[in-house]
Design an enzyme around this catalytic site. Structure first.
Site, PDB file in Angstrom:
ATOM      1  CB  CYS A  31      44.708  35.554  39.486  1.00  0.00           C
ATOM      2  SG  CYS A  31      45.615  36.104  40.703  1.00  0.00           S
ATOM      3  CG  HIS A  33      46.709  31.222  39.800  1.00  0.00           C
ATOM      4  ND1 HIS A  33      47.485  32.070  38.279  1.00  0.00           N
ATOM      5  CD2 HIS A  33      47.276  32.320  40.129  1.00  0.00           C
ATOM      6  CE1 HIS A  33      47.262  33.134  38.707  1.00  0.00           C
ATOM      7  NE2 HIS A  33      47.562  33.829  40.053  1.00  0.00           N
ATOM      8  CD  GLU A  75      46.322  29.029  36.057  1.00  0.00           C
ATOM      9  OE1 GLU A  75      44.925  28.925  36.993  1.00  0.00           O
ATOM     10  OE2 GLU A  75      46.870  29.897  36.549  1.00  0.00           O
TER      11      GLU A  75
END
Ligand code: GLN
Length: 209
Positions: A79, A187, A189
């Site tokens: 991002c 994202h 994560e």
């Protein structure tokens, strides 16, 4: 064991540290150039690219980071991290700089400011077979987009790993790789599916051999 740094000036550092640690990498935050010297590879997290750019310059990290990238250090940008790795930005702030390295143009906040965040299941063939797939839907990857960029122009040698598959943004490029640089608009994560991080650790191992 591979040593991977997470650029820790701003953004969601901790989630990347956890994802990489769970894959057996030795992970640390990078805020100073001597900390950069100690790592084999780097993750640039999501956050706010204008702020990250300012802090990278304030901490005298811009030149050391550019040098490591030019020397071939594997870097994964998510991002805002994708924006930091792009050679060109559309809708940049006037004084905004990037580290560069990826011959791409990214458009900031590309999905529209009203579309703050959304999720989409993507097909990403490069990571489909990796071992950390969660039970249930290994054929797709749940991508979380938060005020995300997309890749608008790609130079030669930039490989597309994933595109948007539904809605008005269909066909937009949201994951790419060029040599030792990897970038996603989304994202990974935050989902518990660590295949993007696993793919990156494999890139790091391959680069070290
Ligand atoms: N829109 C942000 C930027 O321009 C990126 C958002 C994110 O990293 N989640 O930096």
């Amino acid at each position: 064991m591979v040593r991977i740094g997470v650029l820790a000036v701003q953004g969601d550092v901790r989630e990347h540290v956890q994802a990489l640690s769970s894959l057996g990498a030795q992970v640390c935050g990078v805020r100073r150039s001597r900390e950069l010297d100690d790592v084999d590879a780097l993750v640039i997290p999501g956050g706010e690219s204008t702020t990250m750019d300012k802090l990278v310059r304030a901490f005298d990290l811009q030149e050391p980071l550019r040098k490591r990238i030019a020397d071939g250090m594997p870097v994964y940008g998510s991002c805002a991290g994708m924006i930091m790795l792009a050679d060109r930005i559309a809708d940049a702030r006037p004084d905004q700089e990037t580290l560069g390295g990826l011959d791409i143009t990214v458009r900031r906040n590309a999905f529209g400011r009203q579309v703050d965040s959304f999720e989409e299941d993507l097909h990403i063939p490069a990571i489909a077979e990796l071992t950390t797939a969660p039970d249930g839907h290994p054929e797709t990857f749940k991508a979380v987009f938060i005020r995300a960029p997309w890749v608008e122009e790609l130079g030669e040698g930039v490989e597309v790993l994933a595109t948007v598959e539904a809605g008005p943004a269909t066909g937009r490029v949201v994951a790419i790789r060029a040599g030792n640089l990897l970038a996603t608009s989304f994202h990974p994560e935050v989902t518990g599916d660590h295949r993007i991080h696993e793919y990156f650790t494999q890139m790091v191992r391959a680069a070290l051999h």
